[in-house]
Structure formats: structure tokens, C-alpha cells
Enzyme design. Structure first.
Site, PDB file in Angstrom:
ATOM      1  N   GLU A 124       0.831  -1.201   0.000  1.00 23.07           N
ATOM      2  CA  GLU A 124       0.000   0.000   0.000  1.00 23.07           C
ATOM      3  C   GLU A 124       0.871   1.259   0.000  1.00 23.07           C
ATOM      4  O   GLU A 124       1.835   1.328   0.774  1.00 23.07           O
ATOM      5  CB  GLU A 124      -0.926   0.023   1.223  1.00 23.07           C
ATOM      6  N   GLY A 278       2.266   0.576  11.605  1.00 22.84           N
ATOM      7  CA  GLY A 278       1.771  -0.258  12.691  1.00 22.84           C
ATOM      8  C   GLY A 278       1.393  -1.630  12.204  1.00 22.84           C
ATOM      9  O   GLY A 278       1.746  -2.642  12.804  1.00 22.84           O
ATOM     10  N   ALA A 279       0.651  -1.674  11.085  1.00 25.30           N
ATOM     11  CA  ALA A 279       0.221  -2.953  10.520  1.00 25.30           C
ATOM     12  C   ALA A 279      -0.413  -2.678   9.166  1.00 25.30           C
ATOM     13  O   ALA A 279      -0.659  -1.532   8.786  1.00 25.30           O
ATOM     14  CB  ALA A 279      -0.771  -3.657  11.447  1.00 25.30           C
ATOM     15  N   MET A 280      -0.701  -3.764   8.436  1.00 33.70           N
ATOM     16  CA  MET A 280      -1.298  -3.650   7.109  1.00 33.70           C
ATOM     17  C   MET A 280      -2.286  -4.789   6.901  1.00 33.70           C
ATOM     18  O   MET A 280      -1.971  -5.950   7.160  1.00 33.70           O
ATOM     19  CB  MET A 280      -0.206  -3.672   6.028  1.00 33.70           C
ATOM     20  N   ASN A 282      -3.487  -6.785   4.656  1.00 34.34           N
ATOM     21  CA  ASN A 282      -3.471  -7.720   3.538  1.00 34.34           C
ATOM     22  C   ASN A 282      -4.494  -8.824   3.786  1.00 34.34           C
ATOM     23  O   ASN A 282      -4.559  -9.391   4.878  1.00 34.34           O
ATOM     24  CB  ASN A 282      -2.085  -8.338   3.389  1.00 34.34           C
ATOM     25  N   HIS A 312      -8.208  -3.492  14.573  1.00 37.11           N
ATOM     26  CA  HIS A 312      -8.267  -2.572  13.432  1.00 37.11           C
ATOM     27  C   HIS A 312      -8.058  -3.342  12.127  1.00 37.11           C
ATOM     28  O   HIS A 312      -8.847  -3.215  11.177  1.00 37.11           O
ATOM     29  CB  HIS A 312      -7.197  -1.491  13.612  1.00 37.11           C
ATOM     30  N   GLU A 313      -6.996  -4.142  12.064  1.00 40.26           N
ATOM     31  CA  GLU A 313      -6.700  -4.857  10.818  1.00 40.26           C
ATOM     32  C   GLU A 313      -7.750  -5.930  10.530  1.00 40.26           C
ATOM     33  O   GLU A 313      -8.097  -6.160   9.362  1.00 40.26           O
ATOM     34  CB  GLU A 313      -5.305  -5.481  10.890  1.00 40.26           C
ATOM     35  N   GLU A 335      -9.715   3.861   6.713  1.00 39.20           N
ATOM     36  CA  GLU A 335      -8.960   3.853   7.965  1.00 39.20           C
ATOM     37  C   GLU A 335      -9.791   4.315   9.151  1.00 39.20           C
ATOM     38  O   GLU A 335      -9.683   3.775  10.256  1.00 39.20           O
ATOM     39  CB  GLU A 335      -7.706   4.712   7.820  1.00 39.20           C
TER      40      GLU A 335
END
Length: 855
Positions: A124, A278-280, A282, A312-313, A335
Site C-alpha cells: 500500500e 503499525g500494521a497492514m 493484507n 483494526h486490521e 482507515e
């Protein structure tokens, strides 16, 4: 290497139904790997022209519908031109792509502990093109089939389950390894085809990862496999059961709330070293910063933040992955939704019942600060190209958007909001949408017309201020010039009376604000009338004089943590605005922080204390104020419960501010073990923090840094040592750190961030004066030559704000000259520098308040 919205819209009218077969060979030891992409796709009109995205050091062959094309003619920098398309096409591109060491594309990392190599992807917004040829825009969803050749001892994981693993046929060509070297035979991993996904959601990890497995039962009866991955050398520190439990709780909340079972075949999470974010999210393979693997005792706010990140992810699997924005102008919605519902899930489904208090301290504080910068922008920002996307991963997109969604939920009701979300998922699964598609469903579910709400909240910037008129008859809402004077929102008022010096809420009421002045019902008398009780509104608040006096004196006694957060936020905001004396703020914090039960609240207050000491207290009073603060923090640490979260935070804060000889003696005694506090373990990370205090104070040098590194020769240890070497208070150390962070492109991204963090930690700002001119002179070149993430770290992290305290150093003037020159014409760079300038002006204003009150 950009893509404009206009180009993407034009391409979306031509290209449809891409289906990718991607073959990667990761067996070589060199800086590149072999990538072969076969993509079939339809074209809207035979004979049309378009392009496919690819960033690669070498493109070997391009074949379109069986017709070889000359790479030298059709490939240029970041795209391959495709002429004379047929109704249905097959394109084959063979390329040699480059590994990354700055976190974009396919990142390659070698563990200093055991020499093992680990790979992970980060795509991203548009870095899949660094790994394979792709139509890289969110609305060209496709099906992806990955085949990966890798060394035999590696685990290889992607979005979908592995369909087959077999010995790799043949060998990668020698160019992928050292000169003339033939990589060994390995294993060929074939993965099941994905559902239709946007390219930025494709992911791959490869290496000798440690693995943990579990499962969660979905509402459709499936046993969904779950796995965790981390470097082998970090395996002993992974608390897998806690992470799996939070994930299960997220499944348990989201599936009923969203009215749809988990949409993918598995759910894996991997902790990645040198990770930029922080994170993604995928699809089915979430990548997370390795800093969430705690090798030492963490403060509880970090554990809570990890839980929020996991939730969140997971929320993105529905909102973002199943249903995806059409273009990046709706990045905020992607987001903000995940940020809002992750806190909602934490409150309703996990142990973190005070997550809205955490939200107030962390997200809303970030949002308010970002929204008052001269570079603020509407939540629904115009995103014209990929540079704009990078520019808008900020506090508006995440924190303000989430705060406004929380306000929307208060406005329409949580049940109606979730009903609208369920209808949205049902209607748009596996497709691309815009904001309006969601608003249509929310209007239908709530019966509210949201057009005015959307216009006022999403299309304009700035934060409003809410207060009560002196007569106590109206709620007043004033705007932040040049933005709207009012916005519709729901707000709560709380009436508190002092009972044995403790403010107790005796009544509360909610009011819909429908204009710049809203009539209030008759309110009962109160010692403290708290505007925005329960923190529903997104607004700055101001209290009447009596309420402010009660609030500042009794904030630590308030039983409700969310009410405390509103008052602490008010005091911090007034301090930042030059309305409340910085040293008075320090006194309130030091008087109340030791009684704060919330770990996040304590962390935020201690962070704000540090900012106030460094930036807001007038320079002539700073050393004395810091010494006093450190002494009081040490007293609080000594009286805190042994082994408690508060004790650990207070010791860290004391060490951060310790600067007098006697204070540094205390720090040194803690490090050497000649002094101890009951229950306090001086573990490896706390040792580095304490040693940093001694280095900054001139009490420890290279020898002690080297000695500690010998005891901790890990990635974290290497980064900590780099931070401390940059902290050394000598011109030579500052110059060496500058060269490594700014001029050496081989410096890994994590190490660069550590150096920048240590470089600015000085007692004597004169050490930084020689770098003011090089900073501004070098920025255009840095922005041109470095990756967006590393260039942003330099531009934001090395802005010479501390040098503004020095007589004869005109940081504002130097900034204005830069902005008037060529560098000021690069929008993302201009924004970062303008934000640095705004921070200096705010600090000078607060310092004037501090000095003026004393004089």
C-alpha cells in the site's frame, strides 16, 4: 513514479477482469529476484492503448497476445506501454525486480542473531509493481495466483492457502545470486487463487519463520485456520495465546455486527522487522510491526495498543478488503472506520473496557493537533495522485475521521449505524465503492438526512470550540478561521458537585447542536459544569472560570476516566494555545499523574510533560523546571506499587528528564544494580532507556554503549546502540549520526528512525546549530533520491525546531526562504516543513506565556 487519478480513471474505462499468474524465484542471494507475470484481461475496445505498472531494474521480455515487444521501446521507469489491445488479451512480462531495505515492495532482512534471511511485502498504496507487473489501482480488482520458488527450509505464506508444494524445477539464473553463482534447488509453492482483490492487498512472506497455529469458528460453521509468524530469534517472546484470544474476540464481535461471516479462507498475522507502519490489512495475511513482540515487560498501554491494532486490521477484512474504495480519496473512510470499530470492539468484546478513554488520549489528541496545523485538510481530501496518498496518511485520515464517525454514531444511534453497515456489505461485497454508497445505507437505516452532516464534517477542515455563554443559557460553537463557524453534532453536559473534594456527577444531559448558538434547557447548579462529558463531540472545549478552577484542582479525583480525559485534554489544549501557563500545567500533571489508573492516560500525560519541558517552558526556566520535574517523578516512582505499570512508566519518565549530577547518580545506580526499587526489573529494554539518560547527560560514552551491545546483539540492540551513539553530546557524534541517517542510503529504515530519535536529544541545543543550513540545503535532493518513508523521516524528524531557542539562529527565516524556493514547490515536502514551522511558532507563543506570567 507516480499515477494520477485522471490516468487511473482513463485506464479503468479500458481494462477489465484482470487475472494474474505470478511466478517469483526467491532462491538467489543477490539484490534482485526473478519475476514473471502472466495476466489475462479484457479491453473495452479493440485497438486501444493502455499501460501496466512495473518498477524493475531490468525488464527482459514483454509478450502481448503472442507478439514480442521490445522492452527498450515499451518500458520506461514505472510502466509498460500496451498498444493495439484485443478484446481479450494475454500479457507475459519477465523481469528482474529488486529487494527493498526501506520497507516498500519486497523487503529483505538478515537477522543479526542467527544470520537467517526474512522477506515480507508491503504494497500500500502502490508498491506491488516493485514485485510483479500489475494494473495498480484499487478499482481494478483481480484474481491473483502466486507461485513462489524458495529455499527448502523456508516457510512461504500468501493471502490464500497453499495448494501444493513440490521440488522446484531447474534453478534460478545466476544473476539472481552472486557473480556466477547458481542458487540451489528449493521448493516450489503454489497458492490457491484469490477472490477478487485490489493489488495493494496482496502479500507474501518467506523465510525460516517461527509459527504458531490455532483456529476460530466462524458464524457460518467453518473452522477458520489462524497462524502467527515471527523471526525464529524472537519466538520466545511471542505471547501467541493473548494474540489469538484478541483475534477470536474480534471475530465474535465483527461477524454478528457486520452481518456477514469472515470472507477469506484463513487468517494469518506476521510480525515484521524494520516495518514502517503499525500494521497492514493484507487479505488473510496481516503484517504487523515487530515492536509489538515484547521482549521486555511492556507498559499496559502498549499491550492495549497492540490489541486495538489487531482489531483494526481484522475490521479491514470486511471494510477495505471485501468492499474496497474506488480511489484513494476515500482512504480516510477505510482507515477511520477500522479505527472507530476497533475501539468499539475492544469495549464490547475484550478486557479493554476503557478503550474510549484510550481513544480520547491517543486518537483525538492526535487529531486535534493535526487539525490545527496550517496544513490541515478536509477529511474527504482531494487525492489527485499517489503523492497525495502518501501525504494523507495522517491524523486527519485516521484519528479525526474516526472521531467524526464516533460523533456520527452518537448522531444516528449505534443500532442504526450498524444496520446501515450490514446493508452496505450485503450490497457491495467484492466490489468498489465511494462514500456516497455508505451514506445511502446509513440514511435508510437511521432516517436522518446526512447530506448536511457530510458537507460540514467531511468537506471542510479545522476544529471548532464549544463553550457555554456567561448567562448559562446557550451552547456556543465558534469556528477556526477560515473554516465553518459550526457543525451539527451531539454533545453531553455533566453537572458535578464536590463531595469531600471529589467531583461527583449528579446529572447529565445530551444536546444536539444545530447552529452557532443552541438554547439549553434550564440546568441545575453545579460546582463543575463539564462541556463534552463522555467525550462524544469532536471539538475543543472551554469551561466557565469556576468550573475551570475546580477542574484543574480536582481532575485527578474524578472517578470517571473519560471525564478525566476531557479535562486533561482541555488543559493540554490551553497550554498549547498559550492560554495556560506551561509550568502550571507541569504542576497539575505532576500532582495528578501518580494517581492515574489508566496506563494510556499516564503515558500520554508523561509524554505531554516532556513536550512542555522541551518546547513550551521558557528557555531561561527550562533547566530548573526539568530538574524539579525529575525530582518529583523520582518521588512518585519510589511510592508507586512495586512491579506496577505506574512504577515502570514513572521510572522511564524520571530517566528521560534526569540531568543534574545527583539525578544521574540515581540512574547509574539503577543500571549497575547498586540501587533498586521493589518489584522493578531492570530488563534489557529498560537498561537501554536508563543508559540513554546517562549518555545524554555526558556520564556514559562509546565504551558503555559497546558493552551493552555485546550483551544484546539483536536487531533491537543494534538500533538502540545507533540511537545512543546519535545521542552522544559531542559535535563529532552529531556529525557522524547525521551522515548515517541522511547521506547513507544503505542505512536500514529502522536504524535511520533510531538515529533520528537520538540525534535531537540534547541538553545544549547549540550542538544542533551547525545542521540548520545543511537541513534546508539538502532536502530537495533527499526527497528526489530517497524512498518516501525515509525522506519523510528525515524531513520531519530533523527539522531544526530545537535550534529556534538559540540567539542568532533564525529558524523561521530559514524555513520561509526554503518555502519560497524550489523545495517549496514539492507539495509533500512543503507540507512537512510547514508543519515544523508551525510547531516552532506554537512553542514560541507558549514560551512567551510562560515568561510573561513570571515577569
Amino acid at each position: 513514479m507516480n499515477l494520477t487519478r485522471t490516468e487511473a480513471a482513463a485506464r479503468a474505462k479500458i481494462i477489465a477482469n484482470p487475472h494474474y499468474r505470478i511466478e517469483l524465484d526467491l532462491r538467489g542471494a543477490g539484490p534482485v529476484f526473478d519475476s514473471r507475470t502472466t495476466v489475462s484481461f479484457d479491453a473495452a475496445k479493440a485497438g486501444s492503448t493502455s499501460f501496466i505498472d512495473l518498477i524493475a531494474p531490468e525488464v527482459r521480455t514483454v509478450t502481448l497476445n503472442g507478439r514480442p515487444l521490445d522492452p527498450a521501446e515499451v518500458f520506461a521507469e514505472d510502466r509498460v506501454r500496451l498498444d493495439d489491445l484485443a478484446d481479450h488479451n494475454e500479457l507475459v512480462i519477465e523481469a528482474r525486480c529488486a529487494y527493498s531495505h526501506t520497507g516498500e515492495g519486497l523487503h529483505r532482512f538478515t537477522d543479526p542473531v542467527d544470520g537467517q534471511t526474512y522477506l515480507y511485502t508491503q504494497f500500500e498504496p502502490a508498491d506491488a509493481r516493485r514485485v510483479f507487473a500489475v494494473f495498480e489501482q484499487p478499482d481494478l480488482k483481480g484474481i491473483f495466483e502466486l507461485t513462489v520458488s524458495a529455499p527448502e527450509n523456508w516457510k512461504v505464506v500468501s493471502n490464500q492457502p497453499e495448494a501444493a508444494a513440490e521440488p522446484a524445477a531447474g534453478q534460478a539464473e545466476g544473476g539472481a545470486g552472486a557473480e556466477g553463482e547458481k542458487p540451489p534447488h528449493g521448493t516450489l509453492h503454489r497458492f490457491e487463487p484469490t477472490p477478487k482483490l485490489s493489488s495493494y492487498l496482496i502479500a507474501l512472506i518467506a523465510g525460516p519463520y517461527a509459527e504458531w497455529r490455532s483456529e476460530v469458528v466462524s458464524t457460518d460453521g467453518r473452522a477458520v485456520p489462524m497462524a502467527l509468524y515471527a523471526r525464529a530469534s524472537m519466538g520466545e517472546h511471542v505471547d501467541a495465546e493473548n494474540i489469538f484470544e484478541i483475534t477470536r474476540q474480534g471475530f465474535g464481535f465483527y461477524e454478528p455486527a457486520f452481518g456477514r461471516p469472515y470472507p477469506f479462507a484463513k487468517y494469518d498475522q506476521v510480525f515484521c522487522p524494520e516495518y514502517n507502519f503499525g500494521a497492514m490489512e493484507n487479505a488473510g495475511l496481516v503484517t504487523i510491526t515487530e515492536s509489538y513482540v515484547f521482549r521486555s515487560k511492556p507498559i499496559r498501554s502498549r499491550v492495549e495498543r497492540r490489541a486495538i491494532t489487531i482489531l483494526h486490521e481484522l475490521a479491514h477484512m470486511w471494510f477495505g478488503d471485501l468492499v474496497t474504495m474506488r480511489w484513494w480519496n476515500d482512504l480516510w473512510l477505510n482507515e477511520s472506520f477500522a479505527e472507530f470499530v476497533s475501539h468499539l470492539a475492544a469495549v464490547e468484546a475484550t478486557e479493554w473496557k476503557d478503550a474510549w478513554t484510550t481513544f480520547a488520549y491517543s486518537e483525538k489528541t492526535w487529531a486535534y493537533a493535526q487539525d490545527q496545523l496550517p496544513t490541515t485538510h478536509p477529511i474527504l481530501a482531494p487525492i489527485e495522485d499517489l503523492d497525495d496518498v502518501h501525504n494523507n496518511f495522517d491524523g486527519i485520515t485516521y484519528a479525526k475521521g474516526a472521531s467524526v464517525l464516533r460523533q456520527l454514531v452518537a448522531w444516528v444511534g449505534q443500532d442504526a449505524f450498524l444496520a446501515g453497515v450490514r446493508a452496505y456489505f450485503a450490497k457491495h461485497a467484492w466490489s468498489n465503492t465511494t462514500l456516497n454508497d455508505l451514506l445511502v445505507e446509513l440514511e435508510a437505516a437511521s432516517g436522518r438526512d446526512l447530506a448536511t452532516w457530510a458537507d460540514s464534517w467531511l468537506k471542510t477542515a479545522g476544529v471548532n470550540t464549544i463553550s457555554i455563554d456567561p448567562a448559562g443559557e446557550r451552547l456556543l460553537q465558534t469556528g477556526q478561521a477560515p473554516y465553518p463557524s459550526w457543525r451539527p453534532q451531539r454533545i453531553a453536559l455533566g453537572g458535578y458537585s464536590l463531595v469531600e473534594a471529589v467531583p461527583v456527577r449528579f446529572w447529565d444531559t445530551e444536546v444536539d447542536l444545530t447552529g452557532p448558538a443552541t438554547a439549553l434547557p434550564k440546568l441545575r447548579p453545579a460546582d463543575l459544569l463539564l462541556v463534552n462529558d463522555r467525550d462524544l463531540a469532536y471539538a475543543k472545549v472551554r469551561l466557565d472560570a469556576n468550573s475551570l478552577d475546580v477542574a484543574t484542582q480536582a481532575v485527578a479525583e474524578l472517578p470517571d476516566p473519560l471525564a478525566r480525559s476531557v479535562i486533561w485534554g482541555l488543559l493540554w489544549d490551553m497550554t498549547r494555545d498559550g492560554e495556560f501557563g506551561p509550568r502550571a500545567f507541569l504542576d497539575r500533571v505532576l500532582g495528578g499523574v501518580g494517581r492515574e489508573a489508566s496506563s494510556t492516560a499516564m503515558r500520554q500525560l508523561l509524554d505531554e510533560l516532556g513536550i512542555a519541558l522541551t518546547s513550551f517552558v521558557a528557555p531561561e526556566f527550562r533547566r530548573a523546571a526539568t530538574a524539579d520535574a525529575a525530582d518529583r517523578l523520582w518521588t512518585l516512582a519510589q511510592t508507586a506499587e512495586g512491579g506496577s505499570d505506574a512504577q515502570l512508566q514513572l521510572v522511564k519518565a524520571f530517566a528521560r528528564q534526569a540531568g543534574t549530577p545527583s539525578q544521574l547518580d540515581l540512574v547509574d545506580e539503577l543500571v549497575t544494580g547498586s540501587r533498586s526499587l521493589t518489584g522493578l526489573a531492570i530488563d534489557v529494554d529498560l537498561t537501554w532507556d536508563l543508559l540513554a539518560s546517562l549518555v545524554a547527560g555526558g556520564r556514559a560514552g562509546e565504551e558503555r554503549i559497546d558493552r551493552q551491545l555485546e550483551a544484546d546483539r539483536t536487531l533491537s540492540g543494534l538500533e538502540q546502540a545507533a540511537r545512543l551513539r546519535a545521542t552522544l553530546p559531542t559535535p563529532e557524534a552529531k556529525a557522524a549520526a547525521w551522515l548515517r541517517a541522511v547521506e547513507d542510503p544503505a542505512t536500514p529504515n529502522g536504524t535511520q528512525r533510531a538515529i533520528i530519535a537520538g540525534w535531537g536529544r540534547v541538553w545544549d541545543a547549540a550542538l544542533l546549530e551547525p545542521f540548520v543550513e545543511p537541513y534546508f540545503a539538502g532536502l530537495p535532493r533527499i526527497w528526489r533520491d530517497r524512498s518516501p518513508e525515509t525522506a519523510t523521516s528525515i524531513a520531519a524528524g530533523l527539522y531544526p525546531s530545537r535550534a529556534a531557542d538559540l540567539a542568532g539562529v533564525d529558524v523561521i527565516g530559514a524555513t520561509d526562504r526554503f518555502l519560497a524556493g524550489p523545495g517549496g514547490s514539492v507539495p509533500p515536502l512543503r507540507r512537512l516543513v510547514e508543519e515544523g514551522r508551525a510547531g516552532v511558532l506554537r512553542a514560541l507563543n507558549a514560551q512567551a506565556k510562560d515568561a510573561g506570567e513570571t515577569r
